[in-house]
Design an enzyme around this catalytic site. Sequence first.
Site, PDB file in Angstrom:
ATOM      1  N   ARG A 111       0.989  -1.038   0.103  1.00  0.00           N
ATOM      2  CA  ARG A 111       0.162   0.018  -0.032  1.00  0.00           C
ATOM      3  C   ARG A 111       0.861   1.271  -0.025  1.00  0.00           C
ATOM      4  NH1 ARG A 111      -3.153  -3.043  -1.453  1.00  0.00           N
ATOM      5  NH2 ARG A 111      -5.230  -3.485  -0.994  1.00  0.00           N
ATOM      6  N   GLU A 169      -2.206   7.696  -4.954  1.00  0.00           N
ATOM      7  CA  GLU A 169      -2.466   7.052  -6.337  1.00  0.00           C
ATOM      8  C   GLU A 169      -3.828   7.076  -6.781  1.00  0.00           C
ATOM      9  OE1 GLU A 169      -3.392   2.497  -5.603  1.00  0.00           O
ATOM     10  OE2 GLU A 169      -1.072   3.027  -5.089  1.00  0.00           O
ATOM     11  N   HIS A 213       0.186  -0.092  -9.858  1.00  0.00           N
ATOM     12  CA  HIS A 213      -0.642  -0.928  -8.996  1.00  0.00           C
ATOM     13  C   HIS A 213      -1.096  -2.277  -9.727  1.00  0.00           C
ATOM     14  CE1 HIS A 213      -2.958  -1.021  -5.056  1.00  0.00           C
ATOM     15  NE2 HIS A 213      -2.919  -2.058  -5.129  1.00  0.00           N
TER      16      HIS A 213
END
Length: 334
Positions: free
Chosen positions: A233, A262, A294
């Site tokens: 994360r 993000e 991601h």
Amino acid sequence: MEILAFGVQSDEKPLIEKAFAGKHEVRCLDVFLNRDTAPIAAGYEAVSTSVNADLGSAVLQTLAAGGTQMIAQRSTGFNNIDLDVAERLAMRVARVSYYSPYAVAEFAWTLAMAVNRRVIRAVSRTRDFDFRLDGLLGRDMHGRTAGIIGTGKIGEAFTRIAHGFGMNLLGWDVAENPACVELGMRYVAKEQLLAESDLISLHVPLLPATHHVIGRQALARMKDDAILINSSRGGLVDTTALVGELRAGRFLGVGLDVYEAEAGLFFLDKSLEGVDDDTLARLVTFPNVIVTSHQAYYTQDAVGQIIDATVRNIDDYVAGRRSENVLVPAAPAP
């Protein structure tokens, strides 16, 4: 039941439609759930969301007002959901508590080796028929020390690969993983792990206790030639502090599959708009940094497992069943 699925990638859409076929109707949208798109869900009892969805108070209230009673998030992480508000609104929230840990662990190693062996720079050169080796010097992982912060399922998978490289293994977590100990891992204080590791990889969830676990002080403890990998994360790393260390010439390489700001960027095409995030813009200019969008979880195996679990979560909701995936309503106290 008809489900509205937000933030569906083009590769993901046929898998979702196939998994739901014969059970429930599903409408897939490529837009992400946020304040602007939440009204689209009016009339849908159940919605499915992606990891970058905004499920804060305002969005949850809009969903509830439109009749949504069930949220099935297609991810393990749920730090984007205001669970207290969802409970007050009597909404059920479920996540995917498990999918292939190898997808993320293998991608973390992909980032580690790419920055170590200067793969991006090498490929860019050879496309211009520049075959020099200057600036491409890497180093063996064998015999060096890997520090794994978080040794759950993904951390264990990462550890097994590190063991295969013949690395020394250091771990830090709230509880020891016997499988990692069997591989030769020594659990040490975080400060020792940071100071002694040549490669540090993050595999903990984002919680108040882990927010900026790699902050200014942690970065200062790391070796000047360490490699830092974050495929967990974005909020685990203080990106502003990281940029400061990179500007000072520290670290052999940094691989980031996640970024703390993000939301509103990752999974979207911003190539024609430009990005007004100065920290991210500076970060991607460093030659020893790789930023990906991601995608560590994004394998056929993992995505398939995520979708199958999402279908089961919808089935459980319809049948009135509870499972370990249900976050709200909270499990009763023992």
